[in-house]
Scaffold this motif. Structure first.
Motif, PDB file in Angstrom:
ATOM      1  N   SER A  75       1.002  -0.678   0.001  1.00 21.23           N
ATOM      2  CA  SER A  75      -0.118  -0.152   0.141  1.00 21.23           C
ATOM      3  C   SER A  75       0.921   0.919  -0.247  1.00 21.23           C
ATOM      4  CB  SER A  75      -1.101  -0.239   1.374  1.00 21.23           C
ATOM      5  OG  SER A  75      -1.477   0.800   1.484  1.00 21.23           O
ATOM      6  N   GLY A 187      -8.470   1.049   2.258  1.00 12.80           N
ATOM      7  CA  GLY A 187      -8.478   2.670   1.099  1.00 12.80           C
ATOM      8  C   GLY A 187      -9.441   2.993   1.718  1.00 12.80           C
ATOM      9  N   GLU A 458      -1.327  -1.839  -4.808  1.00 12.08           N
ATOM     10  CA  GLU A 458      -2.827  -1.437  -4.576  1.00 12.08           C
ATOM     11  C   GLU A 458      -3.750  -0.377  -5.596  1.00 12.08           C
ATOM     12  OE1 GLU A 458      -3.639  -0.365  -0.235  1.00 12.08           O
ATOM     13  OE2 GLU A 458      -3.739  -2.991   0.123  1.00 12.08           O
ATOM     14  N   GLY A 459      -4.467  -0.835  -6.385  1.00 11.72           N
ATOM     15  CA  GLY A 459      -5.151   0.130  -7.183  1.00 11.72           C
ATOM     16  C   GLY A 459      -4.297   1.784  -7.808  1.00 11.72           C
TER      17      GLY A 459
END
Ligand code: GDP
Ligand code: PGA
Ligand code: MN
Ligand code: MN
Length: 613
Positions: A75, A187, A458-459
């Motif tokens: 992250s 998140g 992530e993301g």
């Protein structure tokens, strides 16, 4: 806890500073027991983890593990570098005052290991006795047994690494507390996770994840963030997200060493494990030194830039690893290696594992197969296209299992560096390779590395973004001083390495296929680069560097169409002119960028302006 003192006695952990560190955090985390770990404990810990259902057998001395389904990647947003000096705030290091972060993490970790064992994992990054030894010592405290098993594969683990130190208080203090994973709210504004490196105190506090990239603190937090900061604070070295290889030319009887940065999941491990293409296999061999981290310094004996890999293992991307793309990787996780597979698909009946790209099609008989979340494939609706394994699923194995490991990989001396390359997933603009002979232009090129982000974080998958030297997620001090540190360390070397930007990932704009076949064929542009450095080829000059001619590349047996080849060996001047504006804005974010970097930017821009389209 009397039990702590017994654990010290049993394990031979005598270092009073380590003992104090353990007592302090055992008190805060409220762990029920303390256990000091060495690599020799691996067999017993494996048995315990199997019995506890934390890992599963994957056949012939290999294991399978699954992380919490939302906890499968690093992250970047929750990762913070904290110090007591606001001047340490850069654009990418997510700086916060340590006076804010330390109490916060202490609160989160308070009582959070209640009922659990706190494992004490003394470790060493880098082979013993290296010139950077003092920066390589650490102790990770963790309440996760699978994390310990991964640490034993990825770092040199044992009590001996913290005994008899020149300065017994000089070790990285790393604390990992898993926390209540289902409560983590990834998140959302309530996200509880924090991955903090208190760089000026050499302390790492990670809370709320057991995924490798967040929880193996020797690797990324110490090996990259802390090491980069230490290198800067001491003025002695660079800590970079780099692979490091040797290329032996058996005919000429010599070996070159190349290191280089590619963002996570962009080809470092594959490059380090590269088998030469068949046509070149008699003459050349590629040796693996490292696939994710290199520390670089100037050796006072011969004045050259040297590099070493501080790690002891490989934490590799599983996706698309197969006999054709990377047979070396498959061998390195073969029978008897003790490898651990994470978040791939698993069949408990046959103890097999599978991931996307392992074979062209998934196993035809789905009976017994579970996806990476542990759900039966047989229960999926007809025609489901959900992948069986997570795109960031990984394998973990020790360096000694890697078939092309360099014979001198444990040498504390490191190896002299001939070339430094940067690359990433870039679907257009970046040619196969462009060489740069000037130091400031090479550093400028690294600082303006732009690539597609991948599923390793992530993301952000697929987003085009700048990722300086591939260090964006690992930056621990500001970009201006970082560029200056590069100029200072590499500039001090008596023989300058050659720089290059490479791209294995250019795509056809219509159908999206990769123009360059990649993998084993990537040796060819690297050989060209070394010949260019030696002066046996000349290439052709362009505003953005020297490109190989088709003849110089030695393309015998390469599967590529003439049109695709022309594209990967040419410069789209218009597209590059547009890029220079984006680069300008990117660099303007950074305070204190050395004038030499701006001068390099202006030189490239001026050359593009006066170039023929
Ligand atoms: P790392 O995370 O930087 O070490 O990257 P890896 O070497 O693990 O590769 C990440 C992904 O990119 C894997 O799925 C590889 O199969 C793929 N990959 C690596 N090298 C190449 C290449 O030369 N061409 C293509 N098309 N894919 C590659
Ligand atoms: P990678 O290593 O660069 O090989 O993906 C792990 C990471 O950077 O998270
Ligand atoms: Mn990495
Ligand atoms: Mn890798």
């Amino acid at each position: 806890m009397a039990d702590i003192e017994t654990a010290f006695e049993h394990s031979g952990l005598g270092n009073p500073h380590v003992r104090e560190f353990v007592r302090h955090w055992a008190g805060i985390t409220g762990a029920a027991r303390v256990e000091v770990v060495s690599a020799a404990d691996d067999g017993r810990l494996i048995e315990e983890a199997l019995a506890a259902g934390e890992i599963f057998p994957a056949g012939e001395g290999r294991y399978y593990s699954r992380s919490y389904p939302k906890d499968t990647a690093r992250s970047e947003e929750r990762t913070i570098v904290a110090t007591s000096n606001p001047a340490d705030k850069g654009v990418y290091d997510n700086w916060r005052p340590s006076s804010e972060m330390k109490p916060l993490l202490e609160r989160q970790m308070s009582g959070a290991s209640a009922g659990k064992t706190m494992y004490v994992v003394p470790y060493l990054m880098a082979p013993p006795g290296s010139p950077l030894h003092a920066y390589a010592v650490g102790v990770e405290l963790t309440d996760s047994r699978p994390v310990v098993l991964h640490m034993i594969r990825m770092a040199r683990v044992g009590v001996e690494h913290v005994e008899g130190l020149e300065d017994p208080s000089m070790f990285v203090r790393a604390v990992h507390v898993t926390g209540d994973l289902p409560a983590m709210q990834h998140g959302t504004p309530d996200d509880q996770r924090y991955f903090v490196t208190v760089a000026d105190e050499r302390t790492i506090l990670h809370y709320g994840s057991s995924y490798g990239g967040n929880a193996l603190l020797g690797k990324i937090a110490h090996g990259l963030r802390q090491a980069a900061y230490d290198g800067y604070a001491s003025g002695k070295f660079l800590g970079e997200q780099f692979m490091l290889i040797g290329i032996e030319d058996r005919v000429a009887g010599r070996t070159w060493h190349i290191c280089g940065g590619f963002p996570s999941a962009s080809g470092k491990t594959n490059l380090a494990m590269m088998l030469p293409p068949d046509a070149l296999g008699d003459r050349y061999r590629v040796f693996f030194y490292g696939d994710d981290i290199a520390w670089l310094w100037v050796n006072p004996d011969d004045g050259r830039l040297y590099g070493l890999n501080p790690e002891f293992g490989v934490f590799g991307v599983a996706k698309d690893t197969n006999e054709k793309t990377n047979p070396t990787a498959l061998e390195s996780v073969g029978p008897g290696t003790g490898a651990i597979f994470t978040n791939v698909a698993y069949n408990p009946d046959t103890q097999e594992v599978w991931w996307e790209g392992r074979t062209p099609e998934p196993p035809a008989d789905v009976a017994g197969w579970l996806d990476w979340k542990g759900e039966p494939i047989a229960d999926r609706p007809e025609g489901s296209t959900e992948p069986w394994s997570h795109p960031n699923s990984r394998f973990t194995t020790t360096l000694a299992n890697v078939p092309n490991i360099a014979p001198d990989y444990e040498s504390p001396a490191g190896v002299p560096i001939d070339g430094i390359i940067f690359g990433g997933r870039t679907r257009d603009r970046e040619p196969l390779i462009r060489a740069i002979t000037d130091l400031a232009e090479g550093v400028y090129d690294g600082l303006t590395l732009g690539a597609e982000a991948t599923f390793a974080a992530e993301g952000v998958d697929g987003q085009l973004r700048y990722d300086p030297m591939s260090m964006r997620p690992f930056m621990s001090y500001p970009e201006g001083p970082y560029a200056a540190q590069w100029l200072s360390i590499v500039g001090a070397a008596s023989e300058q390495p050659i720089f290059a930007h490479v791209n294995w990932f250019q795509r056809d704009p219509e159908d999206g296929h990769f123009l360059w076949p990649g993998y084993r064929e990537n040796l060819r542009p690297l050989l060209w680069l070394m010949r260019l450095k030696d002066g046996t080829v000349t290439g052709r000059s362009t505003p953005v560097g020297i490109l190989p001619t088709e003849e110089e590349l030695d393309l015998e047996g390469v599967d590529i169409t003439p049109a695709d080849l022309e594209t990967v060996l040419s410069i789209d001047v218009e597209r590059w002119r547009q890029e220079m504006g984006f680069r300008q804005a990117h660099l303007e974010q950074f305070d204190g960028l050395p004038e030499a970097i701006w001068a390099a930017h202006r030189r490239v821009a001026a050359a593009l302006e006066s170039a023929d389209v």
